[in-house]
Design a protein around this motif. Structure first.
Motif, PDB file in Angstrom:
ATOM      1  N   VAL A  36      -5.470   1.411  32.736  1.00 25.76           N
ATOM      2  CA  VAL A  36      -6.655   1.958  32.071  1.00 25.76           C
ATOM      3  C   VAL A  36      -6.216   3.255  31.397  1.00 25.76           C
ATOM      4  CG1 VAL A  36      -8.991   2.882  32.358  1.00 25.76           C
ATOM      5  CG2 VAL A  36      -8.251   0.937  33.734  1.00 25.76           C
ATOM      6  N   ALA A  37      -6.692   3.474  30.176  1.00 27.35           N
ATOM      7  CA  ALA A  37      -6.353   4.679  29.430  1.00 27.35           C
ATOM      8  C   ALA A  37      -7.582   5.213  28.708  1.00 27.35           C
ATOM      9  CB  ALA A  37      -5.225   4.412  28.437  1.00 27.35           C
ATOM     10  N   MET A  38      -7.578   6.502  28.471  1.00 28.78           N
ATOM     11  CA  MET A  38      -8.697   7.149  27.786  1.00 28.78           C
ATOM     12  C   MET A  38      -8.155   8.271  26.901  1.00 28.78           C
ATOM     13  SD  MET A  38     -12.077   8.933  29.541  1.00 28.78           S
ATOM     14  CE  MET A  38     -12.690   7.297  29.993  1.00 28.78           C
ATOM     15  N   VAL A  39      -8.647   8.351  25.678  1.00 24.66           N
ATOM     16  CA  VAL A  39      -8.271   9.408  24.733  1.00 24.66           C
ATOM     17  C   VAL A  39      -9.501  10.263  24.470  1.00 24.66           C
ATOM     18  CG1 VAL A  39      -7.399   9.916  22.418  1.00 24.66           C
ATOM     19  CG2 VAL A  39      -6.520   7.949  23.671  1.00 24.66           C
ATOM     20  N   VAL A  40      -9.325  11.575  24.541  1.00 23.55           N
ATOM     21  CA  VAL A  40     -10.454  12.499  24.376  1.00 23.55           C
ATOM     22  C   VAL A  40     -10.114  13.585  23.355  1.00 23.55           C
ATOM     23  CG1 VAL A  40     -11.288  12.109  26.735  1.00 23.55           C
ATOM     24  CG2 VAL A  40      -9.648  13.955  26.285  1.00 23.55           C
ATOM     25  N   GLU A  41     -11.168  14.248  22.884  1.00 25.38           N
ATOM     26  CA  GLU A  41     -11.033  15.344  21.937  1.00 25.38           C
ATOM     27  C   GLU A  41     -11.893  16.509  22.389  1.00 25.38           C
ATOM     28  OE1 GLU A  41     -11.717  16.250  17.140  1.00 25.38           O
ATOM     29  OE2 GLU A  41     -12.724  14.546  18.118  1.00 25.38           O
ATOM     30  N   ALA A  42     -11.336  17.695  22.443  1.00 27.96           N
ATOM     31  CA  ALA A  42     -12.121  18.878  22.764  1.00 27.96           C
ATOM     32  C   ALA A  42     -13.146  19.114  21.658  1.00 27.96           C
ATOM     33  CB  ALA A  42     -11.204  20.087  22.899  1.00 27.96           C
ATOM     34  N   CYS A  43     -14.375  19.390  22.059  1.00 28.89           N
ATOM     35  CA  CYS A  43     -15.452  19.535  21.073  1.00 28.89           C
ATOM     36  C   CYS A  43     -16.471  20.565  21.537  1.00 28.89           C
ATOM     37  CB  CYS A  43     -16.153  18.202  20.839  1.00 28.89           C
ATOM     38  SG  CYS A  43     -16.979  17.515  22.297  1.00 28.89           S
ATOM     39  N   PRO A  75     -19.135  23.443  25.682  1.00 30.00           N
ATOM     40  CA  PRO A  75     -18.034  22.634  25.136  1.00 30.00           C
ATOM     41  C   PRO A  75     -17.762  21.439  26.035  1.00 30.00           C
ATOM     42  CG  PRO A  75     -17.159  24.539  26.273  1.00 30.00           C
ATOM     43  CD  PRO A  75     -18.655  24.702  26.290  1.00 30.00           C
ATOM     44  N   GLY A  76     -17.015  20.495  25.514  1.00 28.81           N
ATOM     45  CA  GLY A  76     -16.705  19.312  26.313  1.00 28.81           C
ATOM     46  C   GLY A  76     -15.559  18.511  25.727  1.00 28.81           C
ATOM     47  N   LEU A  77     -15.418  17.306  26.233  1.00 33.98           N
ATOM     48  CA  LEU A  77     -14.412  16.364  25.759  1.00 33.98           C
ATOM     49  C   LEU A  77     -15.107  15.122  25.233  1.00 33.98           C
ATOM     50  CD1 LEU A  77     -11.706  16.424  28.609  1.00 33.98           C
ATOM     51  CD2 LEU A  77     -11.652  17.635  26.418  1.00 33.98           C
ATOM     52  N   ARG A  78     -14.990  14.889  23.944  1.00 34.29           N
ATOM     53  CA  ARG A  78     -15.538  13.677  23.357  1.00 34.29           C
ATOM     54  C   ARG A  78     -14.604  12.504  23.651  1.00 34.29           C
ATOM     55  NH1 ARG A  78     -16.032  15.476  18.533  1.00 34.29           N
ATOM     56  NH2 ARG A  78     -18.207  16.119  18.812  1.00 34.29           N
TER      57      ARG A  78
END
Length: 379
Positions: free
Chosen positions: A372-379, A257-260
């Protein structure tokens, strides 16, 4: 961007964070970064050697810290390195660079940041005349004009005042950060993300029993009548953090699993109010990810100053109780070039290791008036 083309964070790790002059004070930058890079390389070993190593750093020895650290980690002479300086946002900016490289065809990039304030070399300005003494260099200028080139503490004290963030709110938020960090540390919540450095296995700074009342007795640190104190500010720190960024095909090969990474953004604001930088960056990253704050499950802001975080939350109409729910930089410390990467590691721990939700946001402000910003999704 389709999910198939989005870069994915498949591993994340950090060192313990040491207060300057304490547990990690004898370790230079490459000796902080190398164990983290080795750990990540081992976790993604089926992919072979990384295509690149990208590390943020602000005040280190100069040269190419990323290449030095990659060599110290034993990754091999074929692995290059790129060092990034976007001041306090350098670590998160480095991960953004890695994501862009993966989009362009790289299979595996290790990215993050490292800072050893304890071992940063002393520098001196040349003497103004043959008879004069050299003057010690304290920091780079954040802006060309003196009125914009404020010390961080003063700039964020003024920012908090303009946003009408009271001293009481700041002290309460700082006490909360320490309480949450102590609870997480003692429960072993950080254990899976920390790479031990010898006998050092836990963060130096979190303090138990630090109440709003105790913090309220501290004097203003940066201006008469100010509200920012040593207690509601972060600590200068040493540490390293990094992640492994891959493409979707590589994640499938690993079977983990990871963070997209759904969206990233870098923004500029007035250099005299640098702490506000994470606000426009957050808005733009969310827009690019086609999400809004209400959909985000885990939010990690760099807690440089309690007043700064609260002012940003107020502007974003965000409940501060949703931010750094396992403690933040006010308790853990702020190893400048690494702090943005620490946020990404914290997102990975909560969303992937602990299963705390689907979407995450990391954001950090930087000297010179940037965010700086980042948005991620668990995948």
């Amino acid at each position: 961007m389709t999910a198939q083309s989005s870069p994915v964070i498949v591993a994340a790790a950090r060192t313990p964070i040491g207060s300057t002059g304490h547990s990690l004070a004898r370790l230079q930058v490459e000796k902080l970064a190398a164990p983290v890079l080795r750990e990540l390389s081992d976790r993604v070993a089926p992919l072979g050697i990384p295509d690149d190593v990208v590390l943020g750093n602000c005040m280190g020895p100069g040269g190419n810290v990323a290449r030095l650290s990659a060599l110290a980690a034993g990754l091999g002479e074929a692995v290059p390195g790129l060092s990034v300086d976007r001041q306090c946002a350098s670590g998160l900016a480095a991960i953004d660079v890695a994501a862009q490289a993966v989009r362009a065809g790289s299979e595996l990039v290790l990215a993050g940041g490292v800072e050893s304030a304890s071992t940063a070399p002393w520098r001196f300005w040349p003497p103004a005349s043959p008879e004069a003494e050299p003057v010690r260099y304290q920091r780079a200028r954040f802006a060309p004009s003196a009125e914009d080139d404020l010390e961080m503490g003063l700039a964020n004290d003024l920012f908090a005042a303009e946003a009408q963030v009271s001293r009481e709110r700041q002290d309460a938020y700082a006490a909360r950060s320490h309480a949450l960090a102590v609870e997480a540390r003692d429960a072993g919540t950080y254990d899976d993300e920390i790479v031990a450095l010898g006998a050092v296995t836990r963060d130096d700074r979190p303090r138990s029993g630090l109440t709003t009342q105790r913090l309220g007795r501290l004097p203003a640190a940066f201006r008469p009548g100010g509200t920012v104190t040593a207690g509601n500010s972060c600590g200068i720190s040493d540490g390293a953090a990094a992640v492994a960024v891959v493409g979707a095909a590589a994640q499938e090969r690993l079977g983990v699993p990871g963070l997209r990474i759904l969206g990233t953004a870098t923004s500029g604001v007035a250099p005299s109010r640098p702490g506000r930088g994470l606000v426009p960056a957050t808005r733009l990253a969310l827009k690019r990810a086609e999400l809004d704050l209400d959909q985000i499950d885990v939010i990690e802001f760099n807690e440089a100053f309690a007043g700064q975080v609260l002012a940003c939350c107020d502007e974003l109409d965000l409940d501060p109780a949703r931010v750094c729910r396992q403690g933040g930089a006010l308790a853990l410390g702020h190893p400048w070039g690494a702090s943005g990467a620490v946020l990404a590691v914290r997102l990975f721990s909560q969303l992937v290791t602990q299963g705390a939700g689907r979407y995450g946001l990391a954001a950090i402000a930087a000297g010179g008036g940037m965010g700086v910003a980042m948005v991620v999704e668990a995948c």
